[in-house]
Design a protein around this motif. Structure first.
Motif, PDB file in Angstrom:
ATOM      1  N   ALA A 187       1.012  13.359 -13.257  1.00  0.00           N
ATOM      2  CA  ALA A 187       1.470  13.480 -11.872  1.00  0.00           C
ATOM      3  C   ALA A 187       0.499  12.849 -10.877  1.00  0.00           C
ATOM      4  CB  ALA A 187       1.685  14.951 -11.531  1.00  0.00           C
ATOM      5  N   SER A 190      -0.531   6.917  -9.485  1.00  0.00           N
ATOM      6  CA  SER A 190       0.352   6.288  -8.504  1.00  0.00           C
ATOM      7  C   SER A 190       1.585   5.701  -9.182  1.00  0.00           C
ATOM      8  CB  SER A 190      -0.404   5.196  -7.745  1.00  0.00           C
ATOM      9  OG  SER A 190      -0.876   4.188  -8.619  1.00  0.00           O
ATOM     10  N   VAL A 193       4.123   8.488  -9.454  1.00  0.00           N
ATOM     11  CA  VAL A 193       4.699   8.823  -8.145  1.00  0.00           C
ATOM     12  C   VAL A 193       5.740   7.779  -7.736  1.00  0.00           C
ATOM     13  CG1 VAL A 193       4.188   9.116  -5.690  1.00  0.00           C
ATOM     14  CG2 VAL A 193       2.637  10.075  -7.407  1.00  0.00           C
TER      15      VAL A 193
END
Length: 334
Positions: A187, A190, A193
Motif C-alpha cells: 500500500a 506509489s 496507489v
C-alpha cells in the motif's frame, strides 16, 4: 607472456608509440600502426586492462545496483542494460542488494573501489541513505532511477501506472465483468496507489461498486499473490474477475485458485501487469498490461554512457506507455 616492450621491439618503435596506438591518444602514421598491430598479432599480446585504466583514467566498466535480479521485471531491464553496454564495449558489474540497506552500501563501496566509470541504481524501495552516500561522490557519473518524484540528478520512471490500472479494469468491464477485485502491491508504493486509482476510475465510469473486501494487499511476488488468493477464497462472496498488480503475483494467485479446484478463466478471470516473458506460458496464457522493460534498460544505459562521455541528456523523465496484451485468462461474459 608478451609485454608492451616486446611489441615495441618487434615493431621497431618506442613503447610510447605502442601506447598511443592502443589508446588512440595521439596521431600515428598508418604504416606504423600496421606494424604495431602486426606485432601484437604475432606475439598474441593482450594489454593489461588495469594498466590501461590507470593510464587513461577509464576502466570501460559500469556498475549497476538493483533490488533483485531474479524478479522478471528487473531481469528484462537488466538485459537491456547489459546488451547496450556490450554494444558500446563496456563491461557491466551487477550487484543485487536483496533489499538490504547494508548490502546496498557495501555494493556501492565495492563498485567505487573497482573504479567503475559510472553507476546505475534502480531500486524499488526507499534508498535515502544510499543516495546520500552517492552524493559524497559527485565526480562519479550516476543515473539514479526511481518511481518517485524527480530530485536533483535522479531520473524518474513515469510508467503511467494510473492509465495502466484503468486499462486493466476497463478490459474486465468490457468483457462483461461487474464483480471485480484486486490484488495490489504494498500500500505504501506509489505504483500501487496509482494502479488502484486507475481501477477505481474505470469502475466509477461504469457505475460499478468497489467492494473493499475484494482489494487485498500483496507484495509483487508469487508468494504474495498465492497468500492473497487464499484470503479471497476464504470469503463467502467472491468476484468473477481479478486485477493483479504484477504478473508474478498473478502466477501465485492462479496457482492458489487451481489448488482450490477453481478454473481460470471459467470460474475466475485474471489479468496481470508488466507482461514478463513467462506470461505467455502461464496456464492459461495471461492477459496483462505490457511495459517496455527492455527498452527502459537500453535508455537507462544510454543516459549513463552520455554522462560518462560528458554528453548530458536534459530529459530526466523516462515515460513508459502501458498497453493491453490480450491472451486467454479472461472469460468473455458480454
Amino acid at each position: 607472456m608478451a609485454t608492451i616492450k616486446d611489441v615495441a621491439n618487434k615493431a621497431g618503435v618506442s613503447i610510447s608509440t605502442v601506447s598511443h596506438v592502443l589508446n588512440n591518444t595521439r596521431f600515428v602514421a598508418e604504416t606504423t600502426k600496421e606494424r604495431v598491430f602486426q606485432a601484437i598479432k604475432e606475439l598474441n599480446y593482450a594489454p593489461s586492462a588495469v594498466a590501461r585504466s590507470l593510464k587513461v583514467n577509464r576502466t570501460r566498466t559500469l556498475g549497476m545496483l538493483v533490488t533483485t535480479s531474479t524478479n522478471p521485471y528487473f531481469a528484462e531491464v537488466i538485459r537491456g542494460v547489459e546488451e547496450t553496454c556490450a554494444e558500446r564495449g563496456y563491461t557491466l558489474i551487477l550487484c543485487n542488494s536483496g533489499g538490504d540497506p547494508d548490502r546496498q552500501q557495501a555494493s556501492l563501496r565495492m563498485l567505487i573501489e573497482k573504479r567503475v566509470d559510472g553507476i546505475l541504481v534502480m531500486l524499488s524501495e526507499d534508498a535515502t541513505e544510499l543516495y546520500g552516500l552517492l552524493g559524497t561522490h559527485p565526480e562519479l557519473p550516476q543515473v539514479l532511477m526511481e518511481w518517485g518524484d524527480t530530485q536533483g540528478d535522479i531520473y524518474r520512471i513515469q510508467d503511467n501506472a494510473e492509465q495502466g490500472g484503468y486499462l486493466a479494469a476497463k478490459h474486465l468491464i468490457d468483457k462483461g465483468h461487474k464483480a471485480i477485485g484486486c490484488i495490489t502491491g504494498p500500500a505504501s508504493k506509489s505504483l500501487t496507489v496509482e494502479r488502484l486509482a486507475g481501477y477505481r476510475r474505470a469502475m466509477g465510469e461504469a457505475g460499478l461498486e468497489v467492494n473493499p473486501a475484494w482489494i487485498l494487499e500483496g507484495d509483487f511476488e508469487p508468494e504474495g499473490g498465492y497468500a492473497a488468493m487464499e484470503r479471497l477464497l476464504a470469503q463467502k462472496d467472491r468476484p468473477t474477475a481479478l486485477f493483479v498488480f504484477s504478473d508474478p503475483m498473478a502466477l501465485g494467485a492462479i496457482s492458489a485458485a487451481h489448488m482450490a479446484g477453481l478454473r481460470v478463466p471459467q470460474d475466475l478471470s485474471v489479468i496481470g501487469y508488466d507482461d514478463v516473458p513467462m506470461a505467455n506460458f502461464f496456464s492459461p496464457p495471461l492477459t496483462t498490461i505490457h511495459q517496455p522493460k527492455y527498452r527502459l534498460g537500453q535508455k537507462a544505459a544510454k543516459i549513463l554512457l552520455a554522462k560518462v562521455n560528458k554528453e548530458e541528456e536534459s530529459n530526466k523523465v523516462l515515460t513508459l506507455h502501458p498497453e493491453l496484451i490480450e491472451r486467454s485468462s479472461v472469460l468473455d461474459l458480454a
